[in-house]
Design a protein around this motif. Structure first.
Motif, short mmCIF file in Angstrom:
data_model
loop_
_atom_site.label_atom_id
_atom_site.label_comp_id
_atom_site.label_asym_id
_atom_site.label_seq_id
_atom_site.Cartn_x
_atom_site.Cartn_y
_atom_site.Cartn_z
N ALA A 174 1.47 5.96 -17.57
CA ALA A 174 1.84 5.59 -18.94
C ALA A 174 3.11 6.31 -19.37
O ALA A 174 4.00 5.72 -20.02
N GLN A 175 3.22 7.58 -19.02
CA GLN A 175 4.41 8.34 -19.39
C GLN A 175 5.66 7.78 -18.71
O GLN A 175 6.72 7.66 -19.33
N LEU A 176 5.54 7.43 -17.44
CA LEU A 176 6.67 6.88 -16.72
C LEU A 176 7.11 5.54 -17.28
O LEU A 176 8.30 5.21 -17.28
N LEU A 177 6.15 4.76 -17.76
CA LEU A 177 6.46 3.45 -18.34
C LEU A 177 6.79 3.53 -19.82
O LEU A 177 7.18 2.52 -20.42
N GLU A 236 -9.93 4.37 -14.07
CA GLU A 236 -11.23 4.17 -13.43
C GLU A 236 -11.17 4.55 -11.96
O GLU A 236 -12.11 5.14 -11.41
N ASP A 237 -10.06 4.22 -11.31
CA ASP A 237 -9.92 4.47 -9.88
C ASP A 237 -9.56 5.91 -9.55
O ASP A 237 -10.09 6.50 -8.59
N HIS A 238 -8.65 6.50 -10.33
CA HIS A 238 -8.05 7.79 -9.95
C HIS A 238 -8.09 8.86 -11.03
O HIS A 238 -7.55 9.95 -10.83
N GLY A 239 -8.68 8.55 -12.18
CA GLY A 239 -8.80 9.56 -13.22
C GLY A 239 -7.72 9.46 -14.28
O GLY A 239 -6.68 8.80 -14.11
N ALA A 240 -7.98 10.16 -15.38
CA ALA A 240 -7.10 10.08 -16.55
C ALA A 240 -5.72 10.65 -16.29
O ALA A 240 -4.72 10.17 -16.84
N ASP A 241 -5.62 11.69 -15.46
CA ASP A 241 -4.31 12.31 -15.23
C ASP A 241 -3.33 11.34 -14.57
O ASP A 241 -2.16 11.28 -14.95
N VAL A 242 -3.81 10.58 -13.61
CA VAL A 242 -2.95 9.61 -12.92
C VAL A 242 -2.56 8.49 -13.87
O VAL A 242 -1.39 8.07 -13.92
N ALA A 302 1.94 9.12 -8.10
CA ALA A 302 1.01 10.24 -8.18
C ALA A 302 -0.01 10.22 -7.05
O ALA A 302 -0.42 11.26 -6.56
N VAL A 303 -0.44 9.02 -6.66
CA VAL A 303 -1.41 8.87 -5.58
C VAL A 303 -0.99 7.71 -4.70
O VAL A 303 -0.33 6.78 -5.14
N ASN A 304 -1.40 7.77 -3.47
CA ASN A 304 -1.12 6.66 -2.55
C ASN A 304 -2.17 5.59 -2.81
O ASN A 304 -3.05 5.33 -1.98
N GLY A 305 -2.10 4.98 -4.00
CA GLY A 305 -3.24 4.25 -4.51
C GLY A 305 -3.29 2.75 -4.29
O GLY A 305 -4.36 2.20 -4.09
N TYR A 306 -2.14 2.06 -4.34
CA TYR A 306 -2.21 0.61 -4.43
C TYR A 306 -1.17 -0.09 -3.55
O TYR A 306 -0.04 0.37 -3.40
N GLU A 307 -1.60 -1.22 -3.03
CA GLU A 307 -0.69 -2.18 -2.38
C GLU A 307 -0.77 -3.46 -3.21
O GLU A 307 -1.82 -4.08 -3.32
N VAL A 308 0.33 -3.84 -3.82
CA VAL A 308 0.37 -5.01 -4.69
C VAL A 308 0.92 -6.20 -3.91
O VAL A 308 2.00 -6.11 -3.31
N VAL A 309 0.17 -7.30 -3.91
CA VAL A 309 0.55 -8.50 -3.17
C VAL A 309 0.57 -9.69 -4.12
O VAL A 309 -0.43 -9.99 -4.77
N LEU A 310 1.72 -10.36 -4.20
CA LEU A 310 1.81 -11.60 -4.98
C LEU A 310 1.42 -12.77 -4.09
O LEU A 310 1.86 -12.87 -2.94
N VAL A 357 2.35 -1.06 -13.48
CA VAL A 357 1.42 0.06 -13.69
C VAL A 357 0.90 0.57 -12.35
O VAL A 357 0.88 1.78 -12.09
N PHE A 358 0.46 -0.35 -11.50
CA PHE A 358 -0.07 0.06 -10.19
C PHE A 358 1.02 0.73 -9.35
O PHE A 358 0.77 1.73 -8.66
N VAL A 359 2.24 0.20 -9.42
CA VAL A 359 3.34 0.78 -8.64
C VAL A 359 3.69 2.17 -9.17
O VAL A 359 3.94 3.10 -8.38
N GLU A 360 3.70 2.34 -10.49
CA GLU A 360 3.99 3.66 -11.05
C GLU A 360 2.90 4.66 -10.67
O GLU A 360 3.19 5.84 -10.43
N ALA A 361 1.66 4.20 -10.63
CA ALA A 361 0.57 5.09 -10.24
C ALA A 361 0.77 5.62 -8.83
O ALA A 361 0.32 6.73 -8.49
N ASN A 362 1.46 4.85 -8.00
CA ASN A 362 1.72 5.28 -6.62
C ASN A 362 2.62 6.50 -6.55
O ASN A 362 2.73 7.14 -5.50
#
Length: 340
Positions: A191-194, A180-186, A39-47, A32-37
Motif C-alpha cells: 500500500a505504501q509503495l502504491l 491474508e496470504d503474507h500478513g499485514a506488514d507485507v 517484500a516476499v517472493n509471493g506471486y506470479e501474475v498471469v493474464l 498490488v500483487f507485483v508490489e507485494a513481490n
C-alpha cells in the motif's frame, strides 16, 4: 524488512481479460500483487483470455496475454474483472466457458466490479454474499434473486469467494488478499509503495452519484421542493410545507411518496445532507456546514454522515476535498445525497 524472501512459494494469480475489459479492474489488483513481490517472493501474475489472443481494453489499448484459460493449469487465485459494457455484450459464451474452467481450477475466486455478472450467469453466486459496483448492484439483485447482494460494501468475502466494488476497490480487495496470504506488514508495504490507503473507511455511498430518485412531476410538489432547496436551514416541518402548498399533510405526504419515493421529512433530510456535503467540498468547517445546512450542531451532522456514509464529515472532507494545488475543478454535485 528484507526486499525478497525465498521462503514462501509463489502463488499463481490468473486474471481473465476480454475485449472491453475495464483496464483498472485488472491492472489495479495485478499491481498490488507485483508490489507485494518486493517484500516476499509471493506471486506470479498471469493474464489469460478465452482463446489465448490479445484483447482490447476499455481505453482502446491492446493487451497481450500469457495464454488461453483452458490451457493454463491450476491457480491459487483467479480474478474476473468487469467492464463498462452491458453484461449482455461482454458476458459471451466464450468468456463464460473460460471462467467456468478457471473457477474449477483455483483455490480462491475473485470478482471485480461487474465481473460478478460472469459468475452469476454460471450459478456460482447462488446463496452467496457478494458486492459489485453500486450502479450495477440493483440489476444484479433483480436478475439473480438467489444472490445476496451487499451494495454498499467495498469488498466481501464468502468462503473462498471474494468480490469487490468497482475499479479502485479491486486494489482494496487485493491488499486484503495479500494480508491474508503474507500478513499485514507485507500488505502495508504494498500500500505504501502504491501510495494508497491500507483500508478505506466507509462504504460505496461515499463515492456514488448524488442524484437519486425521480424529479417532481406536479407543479405542487415542485413548489414545495423549490421552497426546501431555497432555504434548507429553515425549520421545515410537514405541517409548514403542507400549509405553504395549501393542502393537507396527508395529501402532501402521498404526493411526495408517489413522485419522489420519500416522505417530506426524508426529502428535507436529503437536501440538508447534500448542502452540508457541498459546503465541506467548498472548504467550510464542519460547524459551518452543520449550521448552514440546518443540522443545528456539528454533532448532528456527524451522526448523519456516520449513518449515511459510515465516515465522519471531517474524514470525508480530508479525503474528498479538492487540494489547493489542483488545476481542475470538480463538477458540482446535485443537492440530494445518495441514499445509503
Amino acid at each position: 524488512m528484507s526486499s525478497i524472501s525465498s521462503e514462501s512459494a509463489r502463488r499463481r494469480v490468473g486474471i481473465l481479460v476480454f475485449d472491453g475489459v475495464k483496464m483498472l479492474d485488472f491492472v489495479g489488483p495485478a499491481e498490488v500483487f507485483v508490489e507485494a513481490n518486493q517484500a516476499v517472493n509471493g506471486y506470479e501474475v498471469v493474464l489469460l483470455s478465452a482463446d489465448g489472443q490479445d484483447v482490447q481494453t476499455s481505453i482502446g489499448a491492446r493487451v497481450a496475454v500469457g495464454g488461453a484459460a483452458a490451457e493454463a493449469g491450476r491457480f491459487d487465485t483467479v480474478v474476473i474483472p468487469g467492464s463498462e459494457l452491458p453484461a449482455s455484450v461482454f458476458v459471451t459464451p466464450e468468456v463464460l466457458a473460460a471462467a467456468r474452467h478457471l473457477s474449477a481450477h483455483t483455490r480462491r475466486l475473485v470478482s471485480i466490479c461487474s465481473g460478478t455478472a460472469v459468475l452469476a450467469e454460471l450459478g456460482l453466486l447462488d446463496g452467496r454474499r457478494v458486492t459489485t459496483h453500486w450502479k450495477y448492484a440493483p440489476d444484479l439483485a433483480r436478475k439473480f434473486p438467489a444472490v445476496e447482494v451487499e451494495p454498499d460494501a467495498i469488498f466481501v468475502r464468502d468462503g473462498n469467494l471474494y468480490s469487490s466494488a468497482g475499479v479502485a476497490a479491486g486494489v482494496d480487495l487485493a491488499l486484503a488478499l495479500v494480508e491474508e496470504d503474507h500478513g499485514a506488514d507485507v500488505a502495508r508495504r504494498a500500500a505504501q509503495l502504491l501510495v494508497v490507503y491500507m483500508q478505506r473507511a466507509g462504504g460505496q455511498s461515499q463515492f456514488s452519484a448524488s442524484l437519486t430518485g425521480p424529479l417532481p412531476r406536479s407543479p405542487l410538489v415542485r413548489t414545495v421542493v423549490d421552497l426546501i432547496c431555497a432555504n434548507p436551514a429553515f425549520p421545515h416541518t410537514v405541517q409548514t410545507l403542507a400549509a405553504h402548498a395549501r393542502v393537507s399533510v396527508r395529501h402532501l405526504t402521498r404526493l411526495f411518496r408517489s413522485e419522489l419515493e420519500h416522505s417530506p421529512a426524508e426529502y428535507v433530510a436529503f437536501i440538508r445532507f447534500g448542502v452540508a456535503r457541498d459546503m465541506l467540498h467548498a472548504g467550510c468547517s464542519v460547524t459551518e456546514a452543520a449550521m448552514g445546512a440546518g443540522f443545528g450542531s456539528s454533532e448532528a451532522l456527524r451522526r448523519a454522515f456516520i449513518a449515511r456514509l459510515g465516515i465522519s464529515p471531517r474524514k470525508y472532507q480530508q479525503r474528498f476535498r479538492t487540494t489547493g494545488s489542483a488545476k481542475w475543478s470538480a463538477l458540482p454535485e446535485p443537492a440530494i445525497a445518495a441514499v445509503s
